[in-house]
Design an enzyme around this catalytic site. Structure first.
Site, mmCIF file in Angstrom:
data_model
loop_
_atom_site.group_PDB
_atom_site.id
_atom_site.type_symbol
_atom_site.label_atom_id
_atom_site.label_comp_id
_atom_site.label_asym_id
_atom_site.label_seq_id
_atom_site.Cartn_x
_atom_site.Cartn_y
_atom_site.Cartn_z
ATOM 1 N N ASP A 129 -10.664 29.665 78.893
ATOM 2 C CA ASP A 129 -10.446 29.014 80.200
ATOM 3 C C ASP A 129 -10.982 29.875 81.330
ATOM 4 O O ASP A 129 -10.431 29.888 82.428
ATOM 5 C CB ASP A 129 -8.939 28.760 80.387
ATOM 6 C CG ASP A 129 -8.651 27.794 81.535
ATOM 7 O OD1 ASP A 129 -7.502 27.796 82.023
ATOM 8 O OD2 ASP A 129 -9.567 27.056 81.947
ATOM 9 N N LYS A 175 -17.099 28.943 83.095
ATOM 10 C CA LYS A 175 -17.521 27.912 82.124
ATOM 11 C C LYS A 175 -18.853 28.249 81.468
ATOM 12 O O LYS A 175 -19.098 27.875 80.337
ATOM 13 C CB LYS A 175 -17.580 26.531 82.803
ATOM 14 C CG LYS A 175 -16.297 26.184 83.570
ATOM 15 C CD LYS A 175 -15.031 26.466 82.756
ATOM 16 C CE LYS A 175 -13.788 26.483 83.631
ATOM 17 N NZ LYS A 175 -12.601 27.039 82.891
ATOM 18 N N ASP A 221 -10.605 24.700 77.583
ATOM 19 C CA ASP A 221 -10.236 23.832 78.698
ATOM 20 C C ASP A 221 -11.506 23.355 79.414
ATOM 21 O O ASP A 221 -12.574 23.953 79.279
ATOM 22 C CB ASP A 221 -9.343 24.609 79.687
ATOM 23 C CG ASP A 221 -8.732 23.694 80.754
ATOM 24 O OD1 ASP A 221 -8.390 24.196 81.835
ATOM 25 O OD2 ASP A 221 -8.617 22.465 80.503
ATOM 26 N N ASN A 222 -11.402 22.268 80.175
ATOM 27 C CA ASN A 222 -12.427 21.849 81.141
ATOM 28 C C ASN A 222 -13.763 21.437 80.561
ATOM 29 O O ASN A 222 -14.808 21.666 81.187
ATOM 30 C CB ASN A 222 -12.684 22.961 82.162
ATOM 31 C CG ASN A 222 -11.431 23.464 82.799
ATOM 32 O OD1 ASN A 222 -11.082 24.626 82.660
ATOM 33 N ND2 ASN A 222 -10.715 22.589 83.487
ATOM 34 N N GLU A 231 -6.048 19.050 86.036
ATOM 35 C CA GLU A 231 -4.726 19.452 86.528
ATOM 36 C C GLU A 231 -4.486 18.921 87.944
ATOM 37 O O GLU A 231 -5.338 19.026 88.808
ATOM 38 C CB GLU A 231 -4.574 20.985 86.517
ATOM 39 C CG GLU A 231 -5.676 21.761 87.174
ATOM 40 C CD GLU A 231 -6.751 22.202 86.192
ATOM 41 O OE1 GLU A 231 -6.988 21.504 85.184
ATOM 42 O OE2 GLU A 231 -7.363 23.246 86.421
HETATM 43 C C1 LIG Z 1 -16.864 36.460 82.133
HETATM 44 N N1 LIG Z 1 -15.836 37.318 81.713
HETATM 45 C C2 LIG Z 1 -14.588 37.331 82.229
HETATM 46 N N2 LIG Z 1 -13.752 38.317 81.847
HETATM 47 C C3 LIG Z 1 -12.496 38.372 82.341
HETATM 48 N N3 LIG Z 1 -11.977 37.467 83.209
HETATM 49 C C4 LIG Z 1 -12.788 36.472 83.605
HETATM 50 C C5 LIG Z 1 -14.120 36.348 83.135
HETATM 51 N N4 LIG Z 1 -14.659 35.232 83.705
HETATM 52 C C6 LIG Z 1 -13.720 34.701 84.509
HETATM 53 N N5 LIG Z 1 -12.582 35.440 84.456
HETATM 54 C C7 LIG Z 1 -11.320 35.137 85.122
HETATM 55 O O1 LIG Z 1 -10.888 33.897 84.561
HETATM 56 C C8 LIG Z 1 -10.489 32.990 85.637
HETATM 57 C C9 LIG Z 1 -11.558 31.987 85.850
HETATM 58 C C10 LIG Z 1 -11.381 30.710 85.559
HETATM 59 C C11 LIG Z 1 -12.488 29.726 85.823
HETATM 60 N N6 LIG Z 1 -11.907 28.401 85.807
HETATM 61 C C12 LIG Z 1 -12.469 27.446 86.539
HETATM 62 O O2 LIG Z 1 -13.483 27.640 87.202
HETATM 63 C C13 LIG Z 1 -11.790 26.126 86.570
HETATM 64 C C14 LIG Z 1 -12.181 25.228 87.564
HETATM 65 C C15 LIG Z 1 -11.566 23.971 87.673
HETATM 66 C C16 LIG Z 1 -12.005 23.036 88.697
HETATM 67 C C17 LIG Z 1 -12.091 21.675 88.428
HETATM 68 C C18 LIG Z 1 -12.509 20.777 89.423
HETATM 69 C C19 LIG Z 1 -12.826 21.236 90.681
HETATM 70 F F1 LIG Z 1 -13.219 20.379 91.649
HETATM 71 C C20 LIG Z 1 -12.741 22.599 90.961
HETATM 72 C C21 LIG Z 1 -12.346 23.495 89.978
HETATM 73 C C22 LIG Z 1 -10.533 23.609 86.793
HETATM 74 C C23 LIG Z 1 -10.149 24.527 85.804
HETATM 75 O O3 LIG Z 1 -9.140 24.228 84.923
HETATM 76 C C24 LIG Z 1 -10.768 25.778 85.670
HETATM 77 O O4 LIG Z 1 -10.361 26.609 84.655
HETATM 78 C C25 LIG Z 1 -10.301 33.885 86.839
HETATM 79 O O5 LIG Z 1 -9.024 34.460 86.807
HETATM 80 C C26 LIG Z 1 -11.403 34.938 86.624
HETATM 81 O O6 LIG Z 1 -11.128 36.145 87.305
HETATM 82 MG MG LIG Z 2 -9.167 25.519 83.245
#
Ligand SMILES: CNc1ncnc2c1ncn2[C@@H]1O[C@H](/C=C/CNC(=O)c2cc(-c3ccc(F)cc3)cc(O)c2O)[C@@H](O)[C@H]1O
Ligand SMILES: [Mg+2]
Length: 214
Positions: free
Chosen positions: A141, A144, A169-170, A199
């Site tokens: 999650d 993406k 997810d997503n 969500e």
């Molecule tokens: C790449 N390596 C990585 N290593 C460690 N942590 C990482 C990470 N990448 C991202 N992260 C962390 O995960 C999380 C990122 C999640 C990204 N999720 C989304 O973009 C997302 C986005 C939406 C979304 C859906 C519709 C919309 F209009 C706008 C947003 C819905 C979701 O359920 C999502 O999960 C943050 O906490 C980030 O700091």
């Molecule tokens: Mg998500």
């Protein structure tokens, strides 16, 4: 003094949820994010599907990619038997700090290891540094565009075994098209799509379950 949305979510939980009660933590995050400020937690509709997949997998070693505020960590860990190990990876220190406090408030911190850093760095360390043999369940999650490379990294590090469940997810919104194409066509996974809703919104979204064939 709560400058960020994530701090406001934490504050709402600390004020309104019941300490040691994971369900009240989940319910209050959902309440805040549906009534006050939208936030990217997996939410309750997809959360119920997540619950069911976790229950049927009955996992002992679980990895989550992207902790954010800890909502899905609480959601998953509240279902786990004592003695299981849950690792969650988060590279944003502010989010990791909020997540740890939310997980702690829910009374689940003993089951959870919040690994601060990037999945690309931490996944290769899981066997030697964290004494992981193989993973029973992975909840994906995070960013993406990293779903596919990190799934391939899990394979390369021999962290998946026959029957390991990768749940993403997503896969509709925001979408992870290269991941979907990969797991559905590479021949290494048995895939199931679970249609649901984004969500706190009426938009369609879905989870994809990919079971590693070993
Ligand atoms: C790449 N390596 C990585 N290593 C460690 N942590 C990482 C990470 N990448 C991202 N992260 C962390 O995960 C999380 C990122 C999640 C990204 N999720 C989304 O973009 C997302 C986005 C939406 C979304 C859906 C519709 C919309 F209009 C706008 C947003 C819905 C979701 O359920 C999502 O999960 C943050 O906490 C980030 O700091
Ligand atoms: Mg998500």
């Amino acid at each position: 003094l709560c400058q960020t949305k994530e701090q406001r979510i934490l504050d709402f939980v600390l004020k309104n949820a019941v300490r040691g009660d994971p369900q009240s933590v989940i319910d209050n995050i959902d309440k805040y994010c549906s009534q006050r400020e939208w936030s990217m937690n997996v939410g309750n509709e997809k959360g119920i599907i997540l619950d069911n997949v976790v229950k049927e997998s009955n996992p002992s070693t679980i990895l989550e990619l992207g902790t954010y505020c800890g909502y899905s960590a609480v959601r998953i860990c509240r279902l786990l038997k004592p003695g299981v190990r849950f690792f969650t990876v988060e590279f944003n220190p502010a989010y990791a700090a909020v997540a740890k406090q939310i997980i702690e408030f829910a009374g689940l911190i003993d089951k959870v290891q919040v690994l601060e850093g990037s999945t690309g760095d931490i996944i290769p360390q899981l066997k030697k540094k964290y004494e992981v043999d193989t993973l029973d369940f992975v909840f994906v999650d995070h960013w993406k565009d990293k779903y596919k490379p990190d799934t391939q990294l899990l394979e390369k590090c021999n962290l998946l075994r026959k029957g390991s469940v990768v749940l993403a997810d997503n896969v509709i919104v925001p979408g992870a098209p290269d991941f979907l194409e990969y797991v559905r066509n590479c021949g290494k996974y048995d895939c199931t799509n679970f249609p649901s809703f984004l969500e706190y919104m009426d938009e369609k979204d879905a989870l994809e379950k990919a079971v590693f064939r070993g």
